[in-house]
Design an enzyme around this catalytic site. Structure first.
Site, mmCIF file in Angstrom:
data_model
loop_
_atom_site.group_PDB
_atom_site.id
_atom_site.type_symbol
_atom_site.label_atom_id
_atom_site.label_comp_id
_atom_site.label_asym_id
_atom_site.label_seq_id
_atom_site.Cartn_x
_atom_site.Cartn_y
_atom_site.Cartn_z
ATOM 1 N N TYR A 57 45.173 31.066 65.325
ATOM 2 C CA TYR A 57 45.136 29.630 64.871
ATOM 3 C C TYR A 57 46.301 28.694 65.631
ATOM 4 C CZ TYR A 57 45.924 25.407 61.706
ATOM 5 O OH TYR A 57 45.886 24.211 61.335
ATOM 6 N N LYS A 113 40.760 29.295 65.710
ATOM 7 C CA LYS A 113 40.729 27.909 65.297
ATOM 8 C C LYS A 113 41.640 27.305 66.472
ATOM 9 C CE LYS A 113 42.014 24.948 61.496
ATOM 10 N NZ LYS A 113 42.515 24.764 60.126
#
Length: 293
Positions: free
Chosen positions: A135, A164
């Site tokens: 992320y 992400k």
């Protein structure tokens, strides 16, 4: 990992007016987003206000979501931090039997170098018994995971299955897509540029607006993945103003206002966040009512 192609939603933690966790509201929200057509659920991410939850509250949130989901959709658990050893310890001791993957944020506040980020995620990859989604959110962490670092990790550790990507930089996303291993997922972490990222070769999104308006947003994502571009952009522009609004006064304050408008939960957030002001509340309420017509 076909399970993570499409729309994942970063679940909020609803609170009662006394700031305690509202488990009944959380169950309603889980059912609402599943009925809305999303593909997977993210538990204890940023949008869950995880930084303000005690360990007991985190366990309550996990148990409530697992129970409400009842095996219907894949679950992703947020485990990350800026203390590498603490993250590794949780990865080694946590029961992952109900989870399909971990979402792990790049270390924040410490401002590590790219080599420090690589070494952190090397330890995460080696410790995690289930797949890991990286992320990158430099607006929160104060350090950007550069494509070179991400691609190095992706090639070195097969259980790092995707990222992400929430830098808000479509060119950076395209560099990831261009250089990634075949099955590595590049997932949008920015609702506003989700559709352009998908059309550039991205795998989908972990969304906030997709939690507030799951039917419309997840359909936009599916249309994008199917390359039905004109239909997808109709939904993108239909939702665009709401994406700006939900982040205008902090996340998840905006999306919680949508849930209040829908009768799913209170709009309560914990300090240092505050609820949206009356003007934004009215605008979100009006948008929600018009969207449902």
């Amino acid at each position: 990992m076909q399970a993570f192609i499409g729309t994942g939603v970063a679940l909020v933690t609803p609170f009662k007016k006394d700031f305690s966790v509202d488990t009944q509201a959380l169950k309603r929200i889980v059912n609402y987003v599943i009925d809305g057509g999303v593909e997977y659920l993210v538990v204890l991410g940023t949008t869950a206000e995880s930084a303000t939850l005690s360990q007991d509250e985190k366990e309550l949130v996990i148990a409530t979501i697992v129970d409400a989901n009842n095996g219907r959709l894949p679950l992703v658990l947020g485990i990350g931090g800026n203390n590498t050893m603490k993250v590794v310890e949780e990865l080694k001791t946590r029961d992952f039997s109900k989870f399909s993957a971990v979402l792990s944020v790049s270390p924040y506040y410490n401002k590590p170098t790219q080599e420090g980020i690589y070494q952190h995620f090397k330890m995460v990859a080696e410790a995690s018994p289930i797949p890991v989604i990286l992320y990158n959110v430099p607006g929160r962490t104060a350090s950007n995971m550069l494509p070179e670092t991400v691609l190095r990790l992706a090639k070195d550790f097969k259980n790092l299955i995707g990222i992400k990507e929430a830098a808000g930089d479509i060119v950076q996303a395209m560099k990831l897509i261009q250089g990634k291993p075949k099955d590595f997922l590049v997932i949008s972490g920015d609702d506003m540029i989700t559709l352009p990222m998908i059309l550039a070769g991205g795998s989908g999104v972990i969304s906030v607006i997709g939690e507030g308006y799951p039917k419309e947003f997840s359909q936009m994502v599916r249309l994008g993945l199917q390359r039905k571009v004109d239909e997808a952009y109709i939904l993108h522009y239909k939702l665009m103003n709401s994406i700006d609004m939900i982040f205008e006064q902090g996340n998840p304050s905006g999306v919680k206002e949508i849930f209040k408008s829908l009768g799913l939960s209170e709009n309560t957030v914990r300090l240092p966040l505050v609820s949206v002001n009356e003007d934004l509340s009215n605008r979100l309420d009006l948008f929600t009512k018009q969207l449902s017509k």
